[in-house]
Design a protein around this motif. Structure first.
Motif, PDB file in Angstrom:
ATOM      1  N   GLU A  26       0.809  -1.214   0.000  1.00 46.60           N
ATOM      2  CA  GLU A  26       0.000   0.000   0.000  1.00 46.60           C
ATOM      3  C   GLU A  26       0.842   1.265   0.000  1.00 46.60           C
ATOM      4  OE1 GLU A  26      -2.933   0.125   3.019  1.00 46.60           O
ATOM      5  OE2 GLU A  26      -3.909  -1.760   2.419  1.00 46.60           O
ATOM      6  N   GLN A  86       3.434   3.855  -4.342  1.00 52.65           N
ATOM      7  CA  GLN A  86       2.509   4.559  -5.228  1.00 52.65           C
ATOM      8  C   GLN A  86       2.919   4.435  -6.698  1.00 52.65           C
ATOM      9  OE1 GLN A  86      -0.302   5.912  -4.137  1.00 52.65           O
ATOM     10  NE2 GLN A  86       0.226   5.380  -2.034  1.00 52.65           N
ATOM     11  N   SER A  88      -1.176  -3.027  -9.664  1.00 45.81           N
ATOM     12  CA  SER A  88      -2.099  -1.908  -9.451  1.00 45.81           C
ATOM     13  C   SER A  88      -1.383  -0.561  -9.490  1.00 45.81           C
ATOM     14  CB  SER A  88      -2.803  -2.068  -8.099  1.00 45.81           C
ATOM     15  OG  SER A  88      -1.855  -2.033  -7.037  1.00 45.81           O
ATOM     16  N   LYS A  89      -0.049  -0.596  -9.590  1.00 51.06           N
ATOM     17  CA  LYS A  89       0.741   0.634  -9.588  1.00 51.06           C
ATOM     18  C   LYS A  89       1.061   1.099 -11.012  1.00 51.06           C
ATOM     19  CE  LYS A  89       0.906  -0.369  -5.216  1.00 51.06           C
ATOM     20  NZ  LYS A  89       0.004   0.274  -4.237  1.00 51.06           N
ATOM     21  N   ASN A 130      -4.939  10.665  -6.147  1.00 43.29           N
ATOM     22  CA  ASN A 130      -5.716   9.664  -5.427  1.00 43.29           C
ATOM     23  C   ASN A 130      -5.275   8.257  -5.849  1.00 43.29           C
ATOM     24  OD1 ASN A 130      -7.645   7.962  -4.368  1.00 43.29           O
ATOM     25  ND2 ASN A 130      -9.394   9.100  -5.147  1.00 43.29           N
ATOM     26  N   PRO A 131      -4.751   7.450  -4.903  1.00 44.24           N
ATOM     27  CA  PRO A 131      -4.297   6.104  -5.257  1.00 44.24           C
ATOM     28  C   PRO A 131      -5.384   5.251  -5.893  1.00 44.24           C
ATOM     29  CG  PRO A 131      -3.526   6.706  -3.068  1.00 44.24           C
ATOM     30  CD  PRO A 131      -4.505   7.762  -3.484  1.00 44.24           C
ATOM     31  N   GLU A 132      -6.612   5.426  -5.435  1.00 44.39           N
ATOM     32  CA  GLU A 132      -7.710   4.646  -6.004  1.00 44.39           C
ATOM     33  C   GLU A 132      -7.989   5.048  -7.447  1.00 44.39           C
ATOM     34  OE1 GLU A 132      -9.264   2.018  -4.710  1.00 44.39           O
ATOM     35  OE2 GLU A 132      -7.754   2.191  -3.125  1.00 44.39           O
ATOM     36  N   ALA A 133      -7.829   6.343  -7.727  1.00 49.43           N
ATOM     37  CA  ALA A 133      -8.017   6.817  -9.103  1.00 49.43           C
ATOM     38  C   ALA A 133      -6.931   6.254 -10.020  1.00 49.43           C
ATOM     39  CB  ALA A 133      -8.000   8.348  -9.134  1.00 49.43           C
ATOM     40  N   LYS A 141      -5.331   3.499  -9.576  1.00 44.89           N
ATOM     41  CA  LYS A 141      -5.593   2.074  -9.717  1.00 44.89           C
ATOM     42  C   LYS A 141      -6.656   1.815 -10.780  1.00 44.89           C
ATOM     43  CE  LYS A 141      -6.717  -1.966  -6.875  1.00 44.89           C
ATOM     44  NZ  LYS A 141      -7.013  -2.427  -5.484  1.00 44.89           N
ATOM     45  N   GLU A 142      -7.711   2.616 -10.755  1.00 45.14           N
ATOM     46  CA  GLU A 142      -8.773   2.453 -11.750  1.00 45.14           C
ATOM     47  C   GLU A 142      -8.295   2.831 -13.145  1.00 45.14           C
ATOM     48  OE1 GLU A 142     -11.590   0.970 -11.365  1.00 45.14           O
ATOM     49  OE2 GLU A 142     -11.239   0.666  -9.217  1.00 45.14           O
TER      50      GLU A 142
END
Length: 258
Positions: free
Chosen positions: A50, A53, A101-102, A208-211, A213-214
């Motif tokens: 996590e 990044q 995911s990175k 945003n890490p979630e952004a 990732k998507e």
């Protein structure tokens, strides 16, 4: 199969969750089976952390980014199973980049040949210097760039890939690679490139890490079948490397280069 050269993989942690992943195998950063396995595993592990990044993927040295498959190990392949295992190493590295995911930033300081081109194509945004010419030399030794084809074609298109694959003894300039979409940005010096690489990494690390990732998922849309596809391609290359043409060509190369 033994790893006959001293390869290295090292991680350098920078600010903001930026990690440099540096691989090396002097003098040309050729890819042995052990190096491929360790590189794929390292990319996979970084993707699970996590605190990470952004990954910057680069090689050791000032000249060659990656010369592709280790010729010594290619010559040692004696059956289809060992051939499939060797080429599946490239499949694992490409798939580890794809499934991470990175966001992975590529840094190509010099020539990329064969699997080295595939590695550059597997990154999400690739920087290069003017010295980063590319070549797919596989056909000249009796095999084909089967495993890396999906990754390379995804970046430069089938027409440009076919030119690279058929003109197997010709280097194409970094300008050509940038024009076709393999490299996103190109610089005159390594210093300028490194400044741009770090600048982008720092900017991305603040998002945003979630952004991110998507976005990564969207960037790699329609590639879910690559787990099986690249292993099928590894089997093709594993068979071709056993041909008399390839064995004789590699022996001639060894005799010429000592």
């Amino acid at each position: 199969m033994q790893d006959t050269q001293r390869h290295t993989i090292r991680l350098e942690e920078l600010e903001g969750g930026i990690v440099k992943l540096v691989f090396g195998n002097p003098p040309t950063n050729a890819m042995s089976i052990v190096l491929l396995e360790e590189l794929a595993m390292t990319i996979e592990k970084l993707g699970e952390q996590e605190e990470v990044q952004i990954i910057i993927l680069q090689s050791e040295g000032d000249r060659t980014f990656c010369s592709g498959a280790d010729f010594t190990e290619l010559m040692a392949i004696e059956d289809t199973m060992s051939g499939r295992i060797f080429f599946s190493g490239f499949a694992k590295v490409i798939n580890s980049c794809r499934k991470s995911s990175k966001i992975i930033i590529g840094r190509v300081q010099g020539k990329a040949i064969g699997g080295g081109v595939g590695l550059a194509a597997a990154t999400d945004h690739c920087f290069a210097t003017q010295f980063a010419a590319i070549k797919l030399s596989e056909l000249s030794i009796g095999i084909i760039p089967a495993v890396i084809e999906p990754a390379v074609e995804r970046k430069i298109g089938l027409s440009s890939f076919s030119v690279l694959a058929l003109k197997a003894t010709e280097f194409f300039t970094a300008d050509w690679a940038k024009e076709k979409g393999l490299y996103m940005e190109m610089f005159e010096t390594t210093t300028e490139m490194d400044e741009a690489v770090l600048s982008l990494a720092r900017s991305l690390s603040k998002y945003n890490p979630e952004a991110l990732k998507e976005l990564k998922r969207i960037l790699w849309k329609n590639t879910d079948h690559w787990d099986s596809l690249l292993l099928e391609r590894a089997e093709i290359s594993g068979k071709l490397v056993l041909s008399n043409f390839t064995k004789e060509t590699l022996q001639a190369f060894k005799a010429k280069n000592g």
